[in-house]
Design an enzyme around this catalytic site. Structure first.
Site, PDB file in Angstrom:
ATOM      1  N   SER A 143       0.822  -1.197   0.000  1.00 18.40           N
ATOM      2  CA  SER A 143       0.000   0.000   0.000  1.00 18.40           C
ATOM      3  C   SER A 143       0.864   1.258   0.000  1.00 18.40           C
ATOM      4  O   SER A 143       1.645   1.495  -0.921  1.00 18.40           O
ATOM      5  CB  SER A 143      -0.937  -0.063   1.211  1.00 18.40           C
ATOM      6  OG  SER A 143      -1.919   0.931   1.144  1.00 18.40           O
ATOM      7  N   ASP A 197      -9.603  -4.414  -5.112  1.00 14.84           N
ATOM      8  CA  ASP A 197      -9.090  -3.368  -4.221  1.00 14.84           C
ATOM      9  C   ASP A 197      -9.907  -2.087  -4.408  1.00 14.84           C
ATOM     10  O   ASP A 197     -10.010  -1.570  -5.512  1.00 14.84           O
ATOM     11  CB  ASP A 197      -7.614  -3.099  -4.538  1.00 14.84           C
ATOM     12  CG  ASP A 197      -6.909  -2.322  -3.440  1.00 14.84           C
ATOM     13  OD1 ASP A 197      -7.578  -1.553  -2.736  1.00 14.84           O
ATOM     14  OD2 ASP A 197      -5.687  -2.497  -3.295  1.00 14.84           O
ATOM     15  N   HIS A 229      -7.922  -4.958  -0.561  1.00 11.14           N
ATOM     16  CA  HIS A 229      -6.710  -4.246  -0.141  1.00 11.14           C
ATOM     17  C   HIS A 229      -6.033  -5.030   0.972  1.00 11.14           C
ATOM     18  O   HIS A 229      -6.127  -4.703   2.157  1.00 11.14           O
ATOM     19  CB  HIS A 229      -7.079  -2.834   0.330  1.00 11.14           C
ATOM     20  CG  HIS A 229      -5.909  -1.908   0.408  1.00 11.14           C
ATOM     21  ND1 HIS A 229      -5.135  -1.573  -0.690  1.00 11.14           N
ATOM     22  CD2 HIS A 229      -5.366  -1.239   1.457  1.00 11.14           C
ATOM     23  CE1 HIS A 229      -4.185  -0.744  -0.314  1.00 11.14           C
ATOM     24  NE2 HIS A 229      -4.293  -0.533   0.977  1.00 11.14           N
TER      25      HIS A 229
END
Length: 251
Positions: A143, A197, A229
């Site tokens: 991320s 995601d 995610h």
């Protein structure tokens, strides 16, 4: 987790500096002087890798340490790992709440059209320590940490063993390409992204390979259906195989 590719001062200095700091300093703290790290060894079980893992927004380094348990192959028996934690700072997209963050985040979700600000990143890169032998050093991140991983690998002036981006995005403009060193362009990239995601959209991940193609870099892109995610066991096991392949090619 909430994130966006906007670097803000003064946090950006810590952002990329974390990468270089843990390469140059933590190697020594763990008994691995930069002058001798990764020298050729006749012992096939000798530690040949250093893996730096950069976490996502609101997370911490220690919370990610169990990741190393997925690397059970003999090649990783004596590998050195580092799981640094981001500094605590105010995050705009979370109404100014203070939390671990490599840089400020302004909105979600991240898209392929999200704005970029790279000036502070370039300033930090000017302080790179070129004394570390980068062979078989792998930088990985999820991320926000994935965005930091990509920026660090591109702006580091030498060839690394590899960079692995999980649910990340391109945080640099195309104008940066001319400033990427020929050595950095040799660093291979693994990009993994979940197709479900909703925080860093899949389209943001898809923008990675075309950007790297412009740079002239090798990128393996892996799409994971029904993955949001997060990082899956499948992704980590593939990372293990990917790093092993890089080790074989460099040995």
């Amino acid at each position: 987790m909430r994130l966006l590719p906007m670097f803000s001062s003064p946090l950006t200095a810590a952002l990329v500096a974390v990468f270089f700091f843990f390469l140059a300093v933590l190697l020594q703290r763990r008994g691995l002087p930069s002058s001798s790290f990764l020298r050729p060894s006749s012992d096939p079980m000798a530690a040949r890798t250093f893996i730096l893992w950069l976490h996502g927004l609101g997370d911490s380094g220690p919370a990610n340490e169990p990741i190393r348990t997925f690397f059970s192959a003999p090649e990783f028996k004596l590998s050195k790992w580092s799981f640094p934690s981001a500094p605590h700072s105010s995050v705009s997209c979370n109404y100014g709440a203070v939390m671990p963050s490599w840089f400020d985040i302004y909105e979600i979700p991240v898209t392929s059209e999200s704005p970029k600000n790279e000036s502070d990143v370039l300033k930090a890169v000017q302080n790179v320590d070129n004394g570390v032998n980068p062979e078989n050093i792998f930088v990985c991140g999820f991320s926000q940490g994935g965005a930091l991983t990509l920026a660090s690998v591109l702006l580091y002036p030498r060839t690394l063993g590899g960079g692995a981006v999980f649910s990340g995005w391109v945080s640099l403009n195309s104008s940066i390409i001319e400033r990427i060193s020929p050595e950095a362009k040799k660093t291979p990239i693994l990009w993994s992204h979940g197709m479900a995601d909703r925080t860093v959209l899949f389209e943001a991940g898809q923008a990675g390979p075309p950007f790297l193609e412009q740079v002239g870099m090798s990128c393996e892109f892996k799409a994971y259906p029904n993955v949001g995610h997060s990082i899956t066991t499948e992704e980590l096991l593939h990372l293990q195989s990917w790093i092993k392949a890089r080790l074989k090619s460099s040995s």
